[in-house]
Design a protein around this motif. Structure first.
Motif, PDB file in Angstrom:
ATOM      1  N   UNK A  89       0.850  -1.190   0.000  1.00 13.82           N
ATOM      2  CA  UNK A  89       0.000   0.000   0.000  1.00 13.82           C
ATOM      3  C   UNK A  89       0.886   1.240   0.000  1.00 13.82           C
ATOM      4  N   UNK A  90       0.609   2.180  -0.894  1.00 16.12           N
ATOM      5  CA  UNK A  90       1.411   3.385  -1.011  1.00 16.12           C
ATOM      6  C   UNK A  90       1.377   4.205   0.268  1.00 16.12           C
ATOM      7  N   UNK A  91       0.225   4.243   0.929  1.00 20.55           N
ATOM      8  CA  UNK A  91       0.093   5.015   2.170  1.00 20.55           C
ATOM      9  C   UNK A  91       1.028   4.478   3.257  1.00 20.55           C
ATOM     10  N   UNK A  92       1.176   3.163   3.312  1.00 20.74           N
ATOM     11  CA  UNK A  92       2.062   2.551   4.310  1.00 20.74           C
ATOM     12  C   UNK A  92       3.526   2.889   4.021  1.00 20.74           C
ATOM     13  N   UNK A  93       3.870   2.934   2.748  1.00 22.38           N
ATOM     14  CA  UNK A  93       5.239   3.299   2.379  1.00 22.38           C
ATOM     15  C   UNK A  93       5.531   4.734   2.791  1.00 22.38           C
ATOM     16  N   UNK A  94       4.564   5.634   2.569  1.00 16.84           N
ATOM     17  CA  UNK A  94       4.738   7.023   2.982  1.00 16.84           C
ATOM     18  C   UNK A  94       4.938   7.126   4.495  1.00 16.84           C
ATOM     19  N   UNK A  95       4.180   6.332   5.243  1.00 10.43           N
ATOM     20  CA  UNK A  95       4.312   6.338   6.702  1.00 10.43           C
ATOM     21  C   UNK A  95       5.705   5.873   7.119  1.00 10.43           C
ATOM     22  N   UNK A  96       6.196   4.812   6.467  1.00  8.31           N
ATOM     23  CA  UNK A  96       7.520   4.290   6.802  1.00  8.31           C
ATOM     24  C   UNK A  96       8.603   5.301   6.456  1.00  8.31           C
ATOM     25  N   UNK A  97       8.474   5.961   5.315  1.00  9.25           N
ATOM     26  CA  UNK A  97       9.452   6.976   4.918  1.00  9.25           C
ATOM     27  C   UNK A  97       9.476   8.115   5.940  1.00  9.25           C
ATOM     28  N   UNK A  98       8.299   8.541   6.429  1.00  9.29           N
ATOM     29  CA  UNK A  98       8.237   9.584   7.459  1.00  9.29           C
ATOM     30  C   UNK A  98       8.972   9.144   8.724  1.00  9.29           C
ATOM     31  N   UNK A  99       8.801   7.877   9.108  1.00  8.46           N
ATOM     32  CA  UNK A  99       9.477   7.359  10.298  1.00  8.46           C
ATOM     33  C   UNK A  99      10.994   7.314  10.090  1.00  8.46           C
TER      34      UNK A  99
END
Length: 276
Positions: A201-211
């Motif tokens: 999921x693209x949203x999950x990747x964005x969350x991981x990148x933020x972390x």
């Protein structure tokens, strides 16, 4: 120092210095070695803590050509530009030693009878060892200091392993605001992920990148505050104060400015396509 020729045999490629000696300063010894035309300026410098003699006596019986093995290890990391360990030769050390806006650094190893393990980077000021990075901070020193890359960077809090991590650093010194700003672009790929996010999921990747960006920022700030506390500038940040139409800041004034400067860090992380 007076009779060092009597113990020099063959080719001198590495100089191992006890941590206690390093804290008291050894620049006069290096000056002596550099005056000898038989000593290569590519001689590697290493600071160690522990019983180096016990390590040599134990390992030399088990491993043939131990000295050559250690030399090849430093040469490998120097040539490959992999930031697993710091590598410094005698010429680089003295060049930074006499530069007004740069402080030298040397790898530090912990030694006992059975092990020779990398501890981090030792930072020097006024020719003496002031302190060192821990292994967490050392990753960021490798990325900020040169064109090295981290072949593997494990971020335990997020259960992720990054590969081929590189950085591009832009530094700005504002003398009026007493601020040093860093804009750092990190780039790498995910080699392994064991967390709970669904990376399909693209949203999950964005969350991981933020972390990851938060982790990178925290590690960068931790390193910079350590350098401020030690009153050293191995990253040559002081060079940013030089301008064509202004009088250069003295080394003493720069260190005084640096140790109390406000630090601003802005990190962004570019995720390369996931490994297959």
């Amino acid at each position: 120092m007076k009779y060092y020729r009597e113990i020099k045999l063959g080719q001198l490629r590495m100089l191992f210095i006890n941590e206690k000696v390093a804290r008291n300063g050894f620049v006069s010894l290096i000056d002596t070695l550099l005056n000898d035309p038989d000593v290569s300026p590519r001689l590697y410098l290493v600071v160690f803590k522990g019983d180096f003699e016990a390590f040599i006596k134990n390992r030399v019986q088990q491993q043939r050509d131990l000295d050559y093995y250690l030399y090849r290890m430093f040469k490998h990391y120097e040539k490959g530009q992999q930031g697993e360990i710091t590598v410094t030769n005698i010429h680089e050390f003295m060049e930074k030693m006499y530069s007004p806006y740069s402080d030298p650094y040397v790898p530090i190893f912990k030694v006992d009878k059975d092990n020779f393990s990398y501890e981090g980077t030792g930072f020097f000021g006024n020719g003496k060892l002031k302190g060192r990075s821990d292994k967490y901070q050392d990753q960021f020193f490798q990325l900020l200091n040169n064109d090295h890359f981290l072949k593997n960077m494990i971020i335990t809090p997020f259960d992720v392993s990054l590969g081929e991590v590189r950085s591009h650093v832009t530094t700005h010194v504002n003398l009026k605001d007493h601020t040093v700003s860093f804009k750092i672009h990190y780039r790498g790929r995910i080699d392994e992920y064991r967390g709970t996010k669904d990376l399909n999921r693209q949203a999950s990747i964005y969350e991981l990148v933020d972390e990851i960006e938060g982790y990178m920022e925290g590690g960068t700030v931790s390193l910079l505050k350590k350098l401020q506390k030690l009153k050293v500038d191995p990253l040559e940040i002081g060079g940013q104060t030089m301008a064509p139409a202004s009088k250069p800041m003295s080394e003493e004034d720069w260190i005084k400015f640096w140790e109390s400067a406000k630090i601003k860090v802005d990190c962004d992380f570019e995720l390369e396509p996931l490994s297959t």
